[in-house]
Design an enzyme around this catalytic site. Structure first.
Site, PDB file in Angstrom:
ATOM      1  N   HIS A 129      -4.420  13.974 -10.321  1.00  0.00           N
ATOM      2  CA  HIS A 129      -4.544  12.547 -10.618  1.00  0.00           C
ATOM      3  C   HIS A 129      -3.567  12.086 -11.702  1.00  0.00           C
ATOM      4  CE1 HIS A 129      -7.940  11.528  -8.044  1.00  0.00           C
ATOM      5  NE2 HIS A 129      -8.363  12.765  -8.271  1.00  0.00           N
ATOM      6  N   ASP A 147      -4.291   2.247  -4.775  1.00  0.00           N
ATOM      7  CA  ASP A 147      -2.839   2.280  -4.568  1.00  0.00           C
ATOM      8  C   ASP A 147      -2.354   1.024  -3.843  1.00  0.00           C
ATOM      9  OD1 ASP A 147      -4.132   2.934  -2.174  1.00  0.00           O
ATOM     10  OD2 ASP A 147      -2.467   4.162  -1.474  1.00  0.00           O
ATOM     11  N   ASP A 180      -1.271   8.927 -11.325  1.00  0.00           N
ATOM     12  CA  ASP A 180      -1.170   7.839 -12.307  1.00  0.00           C
ATOM     13  C   ASP A 180       0.284   7.560 -12.665  1.00  0.00           C
ATOM     14  OD1 ASP A 180      -3.904   7.606 -12.320  1.00  0.00           O
ATOM     15  OD2 ASP A 180      -4.187   8.532 -14.294  1.00  0.00           O
ATOM     16  N   ASN A 214      -2.524  12.626  -5.064  1.00  0.00           N
ATOM     17  CA  ASN A 214      -3.629  12.974  -5.955  1.00  0.00           C
ATOM     18  C   ASN A 214      -4.215  14.344  -5.636  1.00  0.00           C
ATOM     19  OD1 ASN A 214      -3.680  10.764  -7.695  1.00  0.00           O
ATOM     20  ND2 ASN A 214      -4.998   9.573  -6.345  1.00  0.00           N
ATOM     21  N   ARG A 237      14.415  -5.980  -1.978  1.00  0.00           N
ATOM     22  CA  ARG A 237      14.756  -5.499  -3.329  1.00  0.00           C
ATOM     23  C   ARG A 237      13.852  -4.341  -3.736  1.00  0.00           C
ATOM     24  NH1 ARG A 237      15.153 -11.046  -4.667  1.00  0.00           N
ATOM     25  NH2 ARG A 237      13.190 -11.026  -5.824  1.00  0.00           N
ATOM     26  N   ASP A 292       0.859  -1.181   0.000  1.00  0.00           N
ATOM     27  CA  ASP A 292       0.000   0.000   0.000  1.00  0.00           C
ATOM     28  C   ASP A 292       0.893   1.229   0.000  1.00  0.00           C
ATOM     29  OD1 ASP A 292      -2.168   1.727   0.257  1.00  0.00           O
ATOM     30  OD2 ASP A 292      -2.330   1.444   2.423  1.00  0.00           O
TER      31      ASP A 292
END
Length: 192
Positions: free
Chosen positions: A122, A152, A126, A117, A172, A109
């Site tokens: 937005h 997300d 994106d 946003n 990683r 998350d």
């Protein structure tokens, strides 16, 4: 002639264009036998008839191949998130049914993503999600599967990874995603 024409319609719909080509020399002698033998007019009728069969079979085979390809593209589009390239959550129930002991599931998350946003728009959000998707793909093994779970949120299915493998993948990912401009992420791990 009608029977063989219908046969080429069937071949064109169900087989490849190469199968249609293979059937032309096989069908021509059968057509002559069914017609009661070769007559003087058959030297004109046979090439015209074979041309019609070929045209019908090739056109239908081409259309059928295009339809199968388009159907495959639609299935892929319906099951893939266009922003991240991950599977979408419709695929999740099937993936979870296939879990075996030792498989890990990780829920990622992005922290405070709503602020990205709200403050930057937005479009910027994106771009962050697309970048996160690229970074996640780079951290995964070839057998690992990523699913865009929510706005997300990304769910990872890591076959045979266990908790150690999941931790290695997260390490990683943290290294690759470490940037003061990017939002941080939180992760939860469960092992089947």
């Amino acid at each position: 002639s009608g029977f063989f024409t219908v046969a080429f319609v069937f071949l064109g719909i169900t087989q490849s264009s190469s199968a249609v080509l293979v059937m032309i020399p096989v069908t021509a002698p059968l057509w002559i036998i069914c017609a009661g033998g070769f007559t003087p007019t058959d030297d004109v009728k046979l090439p015209v008839t074979m041309g019609i069969w070929l045209l019908i079979g090739q056109c239908l085979a081409s259309r059928s191949a295009q339809a199968r390809q388009r159907a495959g593209e639609l299935v892929a589009a319906a099951s893939t998130d266009p922003l991240t390239g991950f599977l979408n959550r419709r695929e999740l129930p099937h993936l979870l049914e296939l879990l075996e002991p030792g498989d890990a599931v990780v829920l990622l998350d992005l922290d405070h993503f709503k602020q990205v946003n709200d403050q930057k728009g937005h479009h910027t959000g994106d771009l962050v999600l697309a970048d996160f998707g690229k970074t996640v793909r780079g951290a995964l093994r070839s057998e690992d599967i990523a699913v865009r779970y929510g706005g997300d949120e990304v769910l990872l299915v890591l076959p045979r990874a266990g908790s150690n493998g999941a931790d290695a993948i997260l390490a990683r990912l943290r290294t690759a995603w470490n940037d003061s401009v990017r939002p941080t992420f939180s992760a939860g791990v469960a092992v089947h």
